[in-house]
Design an enzyme around this catalytic site. Structure first.
Site, PDB file in Angstrom:
ATOM      1  N   GLU A 211      14.718   2.567  29.930  1.00  0.00           N
ATOM      2  CA  GLU A 211      14.810   1.843  31.193  1.00  0.00           C
ATOM      3  C   GLU A 211      13.582   0.943  31.308  1.00  0.00           C
ATOM      4  OE1 GLU A 211      14.919   2.664  36.010  1.00  0.00           O
ATOM      5  OE2 GLU A 211      13.600   3.805  34.687  1.00  0.00           O
TER       6      GLU A 211
ATOM      7  N   ASP B 285      13.786   7.322  30.887  1.00  0.00           N
ATOM      8  CA  ASP B 285      13.474   6.818  32.224  1.00  0.00           C
ATOM      9  C   ASP B 285      12.087   6.174  32.238  1.00  0.00           C
ATOM     10  OD1 ASP B 285      14.140   6.862  35.207  1.00  0.00           O
ATOM     11  OD2 ASP B 285      12.213   7.920  35.193  1.00  0.00           O
TER      12      ASP B 285
END
Length: 491
Positions: free
Chosen positions: A245, A221
């Site tokens: 990400e 993330d």
């Protein structure tokens, strides 16, 4: 030598790096928000919306693995597993898993160590893979009160964090790496990932996590908010596939990160699909130029990017367009363009939520309906994709070849299959005919896997030609007659 002309450093991502890439290229990933996927008691009428914990667990996922396997997905990506902050904030509870408080403990809302171990074991027994979502960028604090650092583990001192300053310029790489995300409602305390002490903890932590639970891959993330140099030794310690990400639409920007992380979420492709289909704002010509050619002009290996048209951070397709033909075209493109397809839970049930939290509604209200037309549509496409993965040499590694493109139609070929997609929409009266050449000189018979329609190639001097029109602008997925029969015989 200028900085942009320097030869990039080749980092070591672990002894199994090439093997891991090859394994994950073969997958179709199903993304799960644990709290919103399935309840222990099989209930389908429990509350399903909002920003509170609703009760989904790892054991609930175990009980619904038949559903995921029936769809055809071969890997499951689960949301973060560590203990998060408790209580109701101005943005609700930490049901999603991205507001960590203690990296050394599991989130008790989702289950026990035994439950998580069994989930991974059950996936492996089905020859499926498990990808875990992790956050290394930040911990979370609710409200504007003074921070009690002692409750955080292991980073329990202000010295473990960058000074509090919220991020304002998302295009400034340096600012992205040191400023805090969030706001005074929930602040995301930016960890000093450049410090050796932090490096050492994370490398040991991820190594232990992989060895304990046998996860097969990582989704990282907020990857662009961490110094790039952090990643190679971290990923080498994990020794599994990882994709980050990197929330940005420019393929050149993404390419910089792929010198440090094996793969990334394909946001450049997502934004071009959005502009081309959600609803159409640009032509298929422009899509091909921006989504395909501009990505290939970088150093990226697009065959290992994670492709998606929906996830937990963006509105659902059907929230922006209710055109069934456009929906089917985007899903066809998702499954067969270069890269690894990712299906977000609820996509197969035609969920239509907008921004967070509406795009995160619980799946149990769908009653896990396997007769939903999009479930069946995806199942057919995934079945074909996996057949090609297993039986056609080069399907996962060779780049697609454009055969035809105009304002409303794009035709491309990958080993074993020809894909025809359109952004004209089901109610359009524009011309959606296409005529394209293939290298084979003889007459060949092709079958559209979606409709069963048959097409013949007409020989010319040095190739052969296929002509067609897209009824209601619906996509076509063409395979050679012999391959089609082989696939059905193996079913």
């Amino acid at each position: 030598m200028s900085l942009d002309k320097q030869i990039p450093i080749i980092y070591d991502f672990g002894e199994n790096y090439e093997k891991n890439k090859d394994i994950w290229r073969r997958q179709c990933i199903y993304q799960i928000l644990t709290d919103r996927f399935a309840l222990d008691d099989h209930c389908t009428t429990a509350p399903s919306t909002g920003r509170m914990y609703l009760g989904g667990t790892w054991r609930g996922i175990i009980q619904k693995l038949d559903y995921i396997q029936s769809l055809g997905c071969t890997a499951v990506w689960i949301s973060p597993i560590v203990k998060n902050i408790e209580g109701v904030t101005g943005y609700g509870e930490a049901y999603h898993g991205y507001w960590a408080e203690d990296l050394t403990q599991l989130n008790p809302h989702f289950g026990t160590k035994q439950d998580l171990t069994e989930l991974v074991d059950q996936l492996h027994k089905r020859n499926m893979l498990c990808m875990i979502d992790i956050v290394v960028n930040h911990m979370a604090h609710a409200g504007d009160s003074p921070i009690d650092y002692s409750k955080y583990a292991p980073f329990n001192s202000p010295s473990h964090y960058h000074p509090k300053r919220f991020l304002h310029n998302y295009d400034d790489t340096w600012d992205c790496e040191i400023a805090w995300l969030g706001d005074e409602v929930v602040s995301l305390m930016d960890i000093r990932t450049e410090d050796q002490e932090v490096h050492n903890f994370f490398q040991n932590w991820i190594r232990d996590l992989i060895q304990t639970y046998h996860f097969d891959g990582l989704r990282i993330d907020t990857a662009k908010h961490v110094q790039k140099e952090f990643y190679p030794p971290f990923i080498a310690a994990a020794n599994v596939f990882a994709f980050g990400e990197v929330y940005h639409g420019d393929p050149k920007f993404i390419a910089k990160y792929l010198e440090y992380i094996p793969s990334a979420a394909n946001y450049p492709l997502y934004y071009q699909i959005e502009n081309t289909f959600f609803p159409p704002k640009q032509s298929m010509n422009i899509f091909y130029q921006k989504a395909i050619l501009e990505a290939r002009a970088t150093s990226m290996d697009t065959t290992i990017l994670g492709n998606f048209t929906e996830n937990h951070d963006v509105p659902r397709f059907l929230n922006r367009s209710t055109d069934y033909s456009l929906l089917c075209n985007t899903l066809t493109l998702l499954l067969f363009t270069d890269g690894i397809p990712i299906i977000f839970q609820g996509q197969e049930q035609m969920y239509a939520g907008g921004h967070d939290p509406e795009n995160r509604d619980a799946l149990w209200t769908s009653n896990y309906n396997q007769q939903n037309p999009i479930f069946q549509f995806l199942k057919k496409l995934i079945k074909l994709r996996q057949f090609l993965v297993d039986n056609v040499s080069g399907f996962t590694t060779e780049l697609s070849n454009m055969l035809f493109v105009n304002e409303h139609v794009y035709v491309f070929r990958r080993p074993g299959v020809i894909i025809v997609v359109s952004n004209a929409g089901s109610n359009s009266d524009v011309d959606t005919s296409a005529e394209f050449s293939i290298t084979e000189r003889e007459s060949l018979e092709f079958i559209d896997v979606l409709s069963g329609s048959q097409f013949s190639s007409l020989p010319t001097e040095d190739s052969s030609t296929i002509s067609m029109n897209l009824e209601f602008s619906f996509p076509r997925v063409l395979v050679h007659r012999g391959l089609f029969h082989s696939m059905n015989e193996l079913a």
